[in-house]
Design an enzyme around this catalytic site. Structure first.
Site, short mmCIF file in Angstrom:
data_model
loop_
_atom_site.label_atom_id
_atom_site.label_comp_id
_atom_site.label_asym_id
_atom_site.label_seq_id
_atom_site.Cartn_x
_atom_site.Cartn_y
_atom_site.Cartn_z
N ASP A 64 0.83 -1.21 0.00
CA ASP A 64 0.00 0.00 0.00
C ASP A 64 0.87 1.26 0.00
O ASP A 64 1.58 1.53 0.97
CB ASP A 64 -0.90 -0.04 1.24
N GLY A 90 -11.54 5.16 -11.35
CA GLY A 90 -12.46 4.32 -12.10
C GLY A 90 -13.16 5.18 -13.14
O GLY A 90 -12.80 6.34 -13.32
N CYS A 134 -9.42 15.39 -16.51
CA CYS A 134 -10.46 15.80 -15.54
C CYS A 134 -10.06 17.05 -14.77
O CYS A 134 -10.87 17.57 -14.00
CB CYS A 134 -10.76 14.67 -14.56
N TYR A 163 -12.01 14.00 -8.04
CA TYR A 163 -10.91 13.29 -8.70
C TYR A 163 -10.04 14.30 -9.47
O TYR A 163 -8.81 14.29 -9.39
CB TYR A 163 -11.49 12.23 -9.63
N ASN A 192 -8.91 9.68 -21.45
CA ASN A 192 -9.62 8.41 -21.72
C ASN A 192 -8.77 7.37 -22.44
O ASN A 192 -8.88 7.19 -23.65
CB ASN A 192 -10.88 8.67 -22.56
N LYS A 206 -14.57 1.95 -17.99
CA LYS A 206 -14.91 3.20 -18.67
C LYS A 206 -15.75 2.89 -19.92
O LYS A 206 -15.95 1.74 -20.28
CB LYS A 206 -13.64 3.93 -19.05
N GLN A 232 -23.05 13.39 -25.48
CA GLN A 232 -21.81 13.93 -24.91
C GLN A 232 -20.62 13.43 -25.72
O GLN A 232 -20.63 12.30 -26.20
CB GLN A 232 -21.69 13.57 -23.41
N ARG A 234 -16.41 12.75 -26.45
CA ARG A 234 -15.13 12.39 -25.82
C ARG A 234 -14.16 11.97 -26.93
O ARG A 234 -14.57 11.65 -28.05
CB ARG A 234 -15.30 11.20 -24.87
P1 NAD Z 1 -5.93 1.57 -12.76
O1 NAD Z 1 -7.00 1.78 -11.73
O2 NAD Z 1 -6.03 0.37 -13.63
O3 NAD Z 1 -4.50 1.56 -12.07
C1 NAD Z 1 -4.23 2.26 -10.89
C2 NAD Z 1 -3.57 1.28 -9.94
O4 NAD Z 1 -3.24 1.96 -8.72
C3 NAD Z 1 -4.48 0.09 -9.54
O5 NAD Z 1 -3.88 -1.12 -9.94
C4 NAD Z 1 -4.60 0.21 -8.05
O6 NAD Z 1 -4.61 -1.04 -7.37
C5 NAD Z 1 -3.34 1.00 -7.70
N1 NAD Z 1 -3.49 1.62 -6.40
C6 NAD Z 1 -4.55 2.35 -5.94
N2 NAD Z 1 -4.34 2.69 -4.68
C7 NAD Z 1 -3.14 2.16 -4.31
C8 NAD Z 1 -2.39 2.17 -3.10
N3 NAD Z 1 -2.85 2.77 -2.01
N4 NAD Z 1 -1.20 1.53 -3.08
C9 NAD Z 1 -0.74 0.88 -4.19
N5 NAD Z 1 -1.41 0.85 -5.36
C10 NAD Z 1 -2.59 1.48 -5.41
O7 NAD Z 1 -5.89 2.91 -13.61
P2 NAD Z 1 -5.19 3.22 -15.00
O8 NAD Z 1 -6.25 3.34 -16.02
O9 NAD Z 1 -4.07 2.28 -15.24
O10 NAD Z 1 -4.63 4.68 -14.71
C11 NAD Z 1 -3.30 4.93 -14.32
C12 NAD Z 1 -3.16 6.39 -13.92
O11 NAD Z 1 -3.54 7.24 -15.00
C13 NAD Z 1 -4.05 6.79 -12.74
O12 NAD Z 1 -3.34 7.68 -11.92
C14 NAD Z 1 -5.21 7.50 -13.39
O13 NAD Z 1 -5.80 8.44 -12.52
C15 NAD Z 1 -4.53 8.16 -14.58
N6 NAD Z 1 -5.49 8.41 -15.68
C16 NAD Z 1 -6.01 7.35 -16.36
C17 NAD Z 1 -6.92 7.59 -17.37
C18 NAD Z 1 -7.54 6.45 -18.15
O14 NAD Z 1 -8.36 6.73 -19.02
N7 NAD Z 1 -7.19 5.20 -17.88
C19 NAD Z 1 -7.29 8.89 -17.70
C20 NAD Z 1 -6.74 9.94 -16.98
C21 NAD Z 1 -5.81 9.68 -15.98
#
Ligand code: NAD
Length: 336
Positions: A64, A90, A134, A163, A192, A206, A232, A234
């Site tokens: 963590d 999410g 966002c 977020y 996205n 998503k 909408q 995107r």
């Molecule tokens: P994801 O949710 O698949 O991956 C994020 C990971 O962080 C998860 O595996 C989760 O278990 C881990 N995590 C969360 N809390 C934790 C903790 N306390 N300790 C250790 N691990 C922890 O998301 P993703 O789609 O791979 O996105 C990666 C990054 O990109 C994120 O920061 C997200 O906010 C950013 N982002 C993603 C998108 C998208 O469309 N996927 C868009 C904008 C920004």
């Protein structure tokens, strides 16, 4: 748990060492694979293992990142680069209902505070931070045909979700460390990202994955539900393109936050139509109330194109086809 010094043991074999925070997540899994293919020694850290197959990281710590001691321990090897992708996150069903706001802000802010401080204490040379579209002000995204998402439109700030506010706070945190401690920080605002090995069910998925699943599961003349009127807009970027953008940005000299997204804007109804074409189905759409986010959003790639020469190389439809095929395989697996 931390048995060796990666640089000391294998200095000939590996080009660089990297820590990927969020290595069990969607983008993190793909990033680990890419770094490995380039000869890196990679340590991954995440609360959970990747959902679809083992991580390719040399060393994977399941822990963590909200715990500063765990974060500090993860730096017990020399790390050339740190990629911070971990976040409590999410799709619209998770971040726009309001029910998860305290968790989202608390958890993600703690992760960023801990990881960045550890980078500072350990003199990490390059740090990549994943921000989000966002962060852009809601009032610039009311017209679905003309959303404004240029990097310089972020202020005066008015994200439409907590977020987004946390991401904006953390952007400023990373920029502060860069300024005060002379650290090399790179910040991307993702728009996205979708693709294979992404969450496709369970509530955190998503729109592209959710629509692929719904259409794959529907009868050829069945009905699927879409939140809102589907008008909408995107844009969606395939994860392979995103990884290329991350690496180009991290290796560049550009220090400001920059969009990594696609400019191929579609309505959600339009996205459903693309998926129906791929699936060879003509399902009916029933529009129902649900969490939506802003009315229109599109990446503005002028800055990244100018500074890094990057833009997506393939059309949306191609990535959606690969994702649709991957999700249908998961559905078949579940059914068997
Ligand atoms: P994801 O949710 O698949 O991956 C994020 C990971 O962080 C998860 O595996 C989760 O278990 C881990 N995590 C969360 N809390 C934790 C903790 N306390 N300790 C250790 N691990 C922890 O998301 P993703 O789609 O791979 O996105 C990666 C990054 O990109 C994120 O920061 C997200 O906010 C950013 N982002 C993603 C998108 C998208 O469309 N996927 C868009 C904008 C920004």
């Amino acid at each position: 748990m931390f048995p060796f010094d990666a640089r000391g043991l294998d200095s000939v074999k590996y080009t660089k060492t990297a820590l990927v925070c969020g290595a069990g997540g969607f983008i993190g899994t793909h990033l680990v694979r890419r770094l490995k293919s380039e000869g890196y020694w990679v340590r991954g850290i995440d609360l959970k293992q990747p959902e679809f197959g083992a991580s390719e990281a040399n060393d994977f710590i399941q822990a963590d990142l909200r715990n500063p001691h765990i974060v500090e321990n993860a730096f017990n090897v020399h790390l050339d680069e740190v990629y911070q992708l971990a976040a409590d996150m999410g799709g619209a069903g998770f971040i726009f209902t309001g029910d998860n706001d305290a968790h989202i802000m608390h958890n993600s802010a703690l992760i960023n505070l801990n990881v960045l401080e550890a980078c500072h204490q350990n003199d990490t040379k390059r740090i990549f931070y994943s921000s989000s579209a966002c962060i852009y002000p809601e009032h610039n995204q009311l017209d679905p045909d003309n959303p404004l998402c240029s990097e310089d439109s972020a202020y005066p700030a008015n994200p439409d979700s907590e977020y987004g506010w946390e991401k904006l706070f953390s952007e400023r945190l990373y920029l502060s460390y860069a300024r005060n401690y002379n650290m090399n920080v790179r910040i991307a605002r993702f728009h996205n990202i979708f693709g294979e090995s992404g969450t496709w069910q369970g509530g955190r998925e998503k729109a592209p994955a959710a629509l692929c699943r719904k259409i794959a599961l529907a009868d050829a003349d069945g009905t699927i539900e879409i939140w809102g009127d589907g008008m909408q807009t995107r844009s969606f970027l395939h994860v392979n393109e995103c990884i290329e953008g991350i690496l180009r940005l991290t290796r560049s000299d550009w220090t400001g936050p920059v969009n990594i997204g696609s400019e191929e804007m579609v309505t959600i109804n339009g996205l459903a139509a693309i998926i129906m074409q791929i699936a060879n189905k003509k399902v009916r759409i029933k529009h129902i109330p649900g969490p939506l986010g802003v009315r229109g959003r599109n990446s503005d790639n002028r800055l990244i194109q100018k500074r890094l020469g990057w833009s997506p190389s393939r059309p949306l439809k191609e990535g959606i086809r690969a994702t649709y095929d991957w999700i249908t395989s998961r559905i078949m697996e579940q059914a068997s």
